[in-house]
Scaffold this active site. Structure first.
Site, PDB file in Angstrom:
ATOM      1  N   HIS A 122      -6.279 -45.621 -74.707  1.00 25.84           N
ATOM      2  CA  HIS A 122      -6.526 -44.494 -73.999  1.00 25.84           C
ATOM      3  C   HIS A 122      -7.046 -43.482 -75.436  1.00 25.84           C
ATOM      4  O   HIS A 122      -6.478 -43.173 -76.301  1.00 25.84           O
ATOM      5  CB  HIS A 122      -5.364 -43.526 -73.646  1.00 25.84           C
ATOM      6  CG  HIS A 122      -4.937 -44.124 -72.417  1.00 25.84           C
ATOM      7  ND1 HIS A 122      -4.020 -43.488 -71.613  1.00 25.84           N
ATOM      8  CD2 HIS A 122      -5.137 -45.192 -71.663  1.00 25.84           C
ATOM      9  CE1 HIS A 122      -3.774 -44.046 -70.522  1.00 25.84           C
ATOM     10  NE2 HIS A 122      -4.473 -45.259 -70.665  1.00 25.84           N
ATOM     11  N   ARG A 147     -10.885 -46.217 -72.937  1.00 24.47           N
ATOM     12  CA  ARG A 147     -10.950 -45.060 -71.775  1.00 24.47           C
ATOM     13  C   ARG A 147     -11.052 -43.494 -72.527  1.00 24.47           C
ATOM     14  O   ARG A 147     -10.291 -43.445 -73.504  1.00 24.47           O
ATOM     15  CB  ARG A 147      -9.561 -44.975 -70.856  1.00 24.47           C
ATOM     16  CG  ARG A 147      -9.540 -44.095 -69.955  1.00 24.47           C
ATOM     17  CD  ARG A 147      -8.132 -43.981 -69.278  1.00 24.47           C
ATOM     18  NE  ARG A 147      -7.498 -43.140 -69.794  1.00 24.47           N
ATOM     19  CZ  ARG A 147      -6.328 -42.458 -69.017  1.00 24.47           C
ATOM     20  NH1 ARG A 147      -5.968 -42.887 -67.963  1.00 24.47           N
ATOM     21  NH2 ARG A 147      -5.639 -41.428 -69.516  1.00 24.47           N
ATOM     22  N   TYR A 159      -6.393 -33.769 -66.960  1.00 21.93           N
ATOM     23  CA  TYR A 159      -5.545 -34.996 -66.954  1.00 21.93           C
ATOM     24  C   TYR A 159      -5.783 -35.918 -68.205  1.00 21.93           C
ATOM     25  O   TYR A 159      -7.132 -36.049 -68.654  1.00 21.93           O
ATOM     26  CB  TYR A 159      -5.940 -35.779 -65.610  1.00 21.93           C
ATOM     27  CG  TYR A 159      -5.435 -37.165 -65.938  1.00 21.93           C
ATOM     28  CD1 TYR A 159      -4.304 -37.431 -65.877  1.00 21.93           C
ATOM     29  CD2 TYR A 159      -6.306 -38.113 -66.354  1.00 21.93           C
ATOM     30  CE1 TYR A 159      -3.729 -38.775 -66.075  1.00 21.93           C
ATOM     31  CE2 TYR A 159      -5.999 -39.589 -66.610  1.00 21.93           C
ATOM     32  CZ  TYR A 159      -4.592 -39.621 -66.375  1.00 21.93           C
ATOM     33  OH  TYR A 159      -3.960 -40.879 -66.730  1.00 21.93           O
ATOM     34  N   ASP A 210     -10.930 -42.149 -66.289  1.00 19.96           N
ATOM     35  CA  ASP A 210     -10.070 -41.771 -65.102  1.00 19.96           C
ATOM     36  C   ASP A 210     -10.164 -40.764 -64.569  1.00 19.96           C
ATOM     37  O   ASP A 210     -10.168 -39.810 -65.168  1.00 19.96           O
ATOM     38  CB  ASP A 210      -8.678 -42.077 -65.721  1.00 19.96           C
ATOM     39  CG  ASP A 210      -7.464 -42.170 -64.695  1.00 19.96           C
ATOM     40  OD1 ASP A 210      -7.786 -42.068 -63.336  1.00 19.96           O
ATOM     41  OD2 ASP A 210      -6.470 -42.563 -64.770  1.00 19.96           O
ATOM     42  N   HIS A 212      -8.327 -39.621 -61.920  1.00 16.01           N
ATOM     43  CA  HIS A 212      -6.920 -39.424 -61.487  1.00 16.01           C
ATOM     44  C   HIS A 212      -7.187 -38.612 -60.076  1.00 16.01           C
ATOM     45  O   HIS A 212      -6.548 -37.726 -59.821  1.00 16.01           O
ATOM     46  CB  HIS A 212      -6.503 -38.636 -62.530  1.00 16.01           C
ATOM     47  CG  HIS A 212      -4.921 -38.775 -62.590  1.00 16.01           C
ATOM     48  ND1 HIS A 212      -4.112 -38.234 -62.184  1.00 16.01           N
ATOM     49  CD2 HIS A 212      -4.378 -40.228 -63.409  1.00 16.01           C
ATOM     50  CE1 HIS A 212      -2.897 -38.899 -62.664  1.00 16.01           C
ATOM     51  NE2 HIS A 212      -3.005 -39.951 -63.011  1.00 16.01           N
ATOM     52  N   GLU A 236     -12.052 -44.786 -62.579  1.00 17.21           N
ATOM     53  CA  GLU A 236     -10.997 -44.919 -62.059  1.00 17.21           C
ATOM     54  C   GLU A 236     -10.511 -44.031 -60.999  1.00 17.21           C
ATOM     55  O   GLU A 236     -10.939 -42.840 -61.447  1.00 17.21           O
ATOM     56  CB  GLU A 236      -9.976 -45.293 -63.131  1.00 17.21           C
ATOM     57  CG  GLU A 236      -8.427 -45.391 -62.735  1.00 17.21           C
ATOM     58  CD  GLU A 236      -7.608 -45.547 -64.142  1.00 17.21           C
ATOM     59  OE1 GLU A 236      -8.039 -46.045 -64.946  1.00 17.21           O
ATOM     60  OE2 GLU A 236      -6.635 -45.253 -63.908  1.00 17.21           O
ATOM     61  N   GLU A 262      -3.484 -47.645 -58.690  1.00 17.42           N
ATOM     62  CA  GLU A 262      -2.120 -47.913 -59.699  1.00 17.42           C
ATOM     63  C   GLU A 262      -1.115 -47.172 -58.683  1.00 17.42           C
ATOM     64  O   GLU A 262       0.043 -47.447 -59.199  1.00 17.42           O
ATOM     65  CB  GLU A 262      -2.433 -47.025 -60.802  1.00 17.42           C
ATOM     66  CG  GLU A 262      -2.609 -45.341 -60.851  1.00 17.42           C
ATOM     67  CD  GLU A 262      -2.916 -44.733 -61.917  1.00 17.42           C
ATOM     68  OE1 GLU A 262      -3.674 -45.424 -62.893  1.00 17.42           O
ATOM     69  OE2 GLU A 262      -2.412 -43.503 -62.034  1.00 17.42           O
ATOM     70  N   ARG A 283      -5.881 -52.136 -59.263  1.00 18.22           N
ATOM     71  CA  ARG A 283      -5.018 -51.646 -60.429  1.00 18.22           C
ATOM     72  C   ARG A 283      -3.540 -51.706 -60.137  1.00 18.22           C
ATOM     73  O   ARG A 283      -2.567 -51.395 -60.553  1.00 18.22           O
ATOM     74  CB  ARG A 283      -5.412 -50.482 -60.911  1.00 18.22           C
ATOM     75  CG  ARG A 283      -6.450 -50.266 -61.803  1.00 18.22           C
ATOM     76  CD  ARG A 283      -7.001 -48.910 -62.373  1.00 18.22           C
ATOM     77  NE  ARG A 283      -6.128 -48.274 -62.789  1.00 18.22           N
ATOM     78  CZ  ARG A 283      -5.228 -48.568 -64.064  1.00 18.22           C
ATOM     79  NH1 ARG A 283      -5.598 -49.364 -64.875  1.00 18.22           N
ATOM     80  NH2 ARG A 283      -4.410 -47.591 -64.378  1.00 18.22           N
ATOM     81  N   GLU A 339      -4.683 -52.369 -68.881  1.00 16.76           N
ATOM     82  CA  GLU A 339      -4.592 -51.273 -69.670  1.00 16.76           C
ATOM     83  C   GLU A 339      -3.434 -51.423 -70.759  1.00 16.76           C
ATOM     84  O   GLU A 339      -2.301 -52.130 -70.542  1.00 16.76           O
ATOM     85  CB  GLU A 339      -4.253 -50.081 -68.608  1.00 16.76           C
ATOM     86  CG  GLU A 339      -3.807 -48.428 -69.197  1.00 16.76           C
ATOM     87  CD  GLU A 339      -3.568 -47.727 -68.176  1.00 16.76           C
ATOM     88  OE1 GLU A 339      -3.297 -48.146 -67.243  1.00 16.76           O
ATOM     89  OE2 GLU A 339      -3.729 -46.450 -68.510  1.00 16.76           O
ATOM     90  N   TRP A 402      -2.820 -34.077 -58.946  1.00 16.06           N
ATOM     91  CA  TRP A 402      -2.923 -34.148 -60.310  1.00 16.06           C
ATOM     92  C   TRP A 402      -3.550 -35.401 -60.710  1.00 16.06           C
ATOM     93  O   TRP A 402      -3.665 -36.680 -60.267  1.00 16.06           O
ATOM     94  CB  TRP A 402      -1.589 -34.034 -60.802  1.00 16.06           C
ATOM     95  CG  TRP A 402      -1.497 -34.243 -61.962  1.00 16.06           C
ATOM     96  CD1 TRP A 402      -1.739 -33.389 -63.122  1.00 16.06           C
ATOM     97  CD2 TRP A 402      -0.820 -35.572 -62.806  1.00 16.06           C
ATOM     98  NE1 TRP A 402      -1.649 -34.079 -64.421  1.00 16.06           N
ATOM     99  CE2 TRP A 402      -1.103 -35.301 -64.304  1.00 16.06           C
ATOM    100  CE3 TRP A 402      -0.357 -36.845 -62.653  1.00 16.06           C
ATOM    101  CZ2 TRP A 402      -0.731 -36.212 -65.276  1.00 16.06           C
ATOM    102  CZ3 TRP A 402       0.014 -37.581 -63.373  1.00 16.06           C
ATOM    103  CH2 TRP A 402      -0.096 -37.347 -64.646  1.00 16.06           C
TER     104      TRP A 402
END
Ligand code: CS2
Ligand code: MG
Length: 402
Positions: A122, A147, A159, A210, A212, A236, A262, A283, A339, A402
């Protein structure tokens, strides 16, 4: 071999972790991760009150039957708490099998299909310049995939972007923090981030992003289309995936690859997404998705449809889940990427592990089982502290994802 006892260890070496330790009559023990970020004690209690009593006396090699017993036998199926508890048992039993047979778990899953497991980490920053610096730092450390998340002008908190240059950590101690979000500002800004990154770092590095779960399908379609010139490895969680057919709309509009899952906990959450080829990467986490047994079935189902894996690997999954993901990832043919978010030094001390990173890849190591242990006396010195994920609201105060 028989299971003689099992117990739950809850600790907080910089963040909360729930761990299941299963003992056998031959002195071999296994460890399973049972961490569900922000809802940790629900899983701890599900395990100790409802599952542990049913495990005593069972043969730890019967991973399939024990999985079915805990899934079908409970009558109440699926859900993150249940599936995390089942995963903890399943992963601990695979660890026991490997140790008892004196071989790494990947050898029980088909052996190595590749030399190493490609990972992404990240990078983030308050603005484009900071994000670019962060991407460069990880590139210098050898990462081949990064990422990138950046603060969005006019949005107080984005995020994946921590305040004050700290490393990003999903949960915070205390009650949930609230942040404000503007989809319009984000959609107008995101292409400029990736344009700058490609101009400055060239085309070789894999870039990921991402979203999110913050967009609607048509907004995600616009984002994917606008990012096409920067050829992302993936976009993502472009939108929440309870409505699986929502992804058809995104798919019809863009060739930017899509990763999701995820927050899934069952193969049924992936069913339409995979069989319609609306996504490219699945994921679902080993710890929240029923363990190695269920993740393997999901990966095999995905393989039929050219969908590859990209198992979740944030810091709220303990080093035990990281190891399980590496053993499975090195074994399956349709592995995509893993990840890798760094745990703190203290977390790594509580969970000493055999896996390692070099030149963009991770390696599970050759220790029998999963190759992760727990230092319980150190863990005891860091007791559980209540923590929550943040909550997001739109600029007008409406609660959003979120
Ligand atoms: C994330 C996570 O790693 C990721 O891609 O989306 O940071 C996620 O927010 C946390 O794991 C939630 O606990
Ligand atoms: Mg994510």
């Amino acid at each position: 071999m028989k299971i003689t006892s099992a117990r739950v260890i809850v600790c907080s070496p910089d963040r909360n972790f729930v761990t299941l330790r299963i003992e056998t009559d031959e002195g071999v023990y296994g460890l399973g991760d049972a961490t569900l970020n922000g809802r940790e004690l629900a899983v701890a209690s599900y395990l100790s009150e409802h599952i542990v009593p049913c495990l005593i006396g069972r043969d730890p090699f019967q991973t399939e039957d024990i999985w079915q017993y805990l899934y079908r036998g409970a009558y109440w199926r699926r859900g993150p708490v249940t599936m995390t508890a089942i995963a903890a048992v399943d992963v601990a039993l695979w660890d026991i099998k490997g140790k008892a047979l004196n071989t790494p778990v990947y050898n029980l899953l088909g052996g190595k299909s590749r030399d190493g497991v490609l990972v992404y980490t990240h990078a983030n920053g308050g603005d484009i310049a900071e994000t670019l610096d962060s991407v460069r730092r990880y590139q210098q450390q050898g990462y081949l995939a990064v990422r990138a998340q950046s603060g969005v002008p006019g949005v107080s908190s984005s995020y994946g972007v921590p305040k004050g240059g700290k490393s990003y950590e999903p949960a915070e101690r205390g009650l949930p923090q609230e942040s404000r979000w503007s989809t319009e500002r984000y959609l107008n800004f995101a292409p400029s981030l990736f344009e700058k990154l490609r101009v400055e770092i060239g085309s070789d590095l894999h870039l990921l992003h991402d979203v999110h779960h913050r967009l609607t399908p048509i907004e995600a379609a616009r984002l994917g289309k606008s990012l096409e010139p920067y050829h992302l490895f993936w976009m993502e969680d472009p939108c929440p995936a309870e409505l699986q057919e929502g992804f058809e709309l995104i798919r019809k509009h863009t060739v930017t690859p899509i990763a999701t899952g995820e927050v899934f906990n069952s193969i049924w959450d992936t069913h339409d997404l995979i069989r319609n080829q609306w996504i490219d990467y699945i994921r679902m986490t080993i710890v929240h998705g029923g363990g190695i047994t269920h993740a393997r079935k999901t990966a095999d189902f995905a393989a039929l449809y050219h969908v590859r894996t990209g198992f979740h690997g944030a810091t709220d999954l303990s080093p035990i889940t990281m190891a399980a993901a590496l053993h499975l990832g090195i074994a399956i043919h349709n592995f995509g990427i893993q990840e890798h978010m760094h745990h703190t030094t203290l977390t790594d001390e509580v969970f000493p592990h055999a896996y390692s990173f070099a030149e963009g890849y991770m390696y599970p190591g050759d220790a029998p089982g999963l190759g992760v242990d727990i230092d319980e006396s150190l863990a005891d010195r860091h007791p559980y502290q209540r923590a929550y994920l943040p909550v997001a609201r739109k600029l007008d105060g409406t609660l959003t994802d979120w």
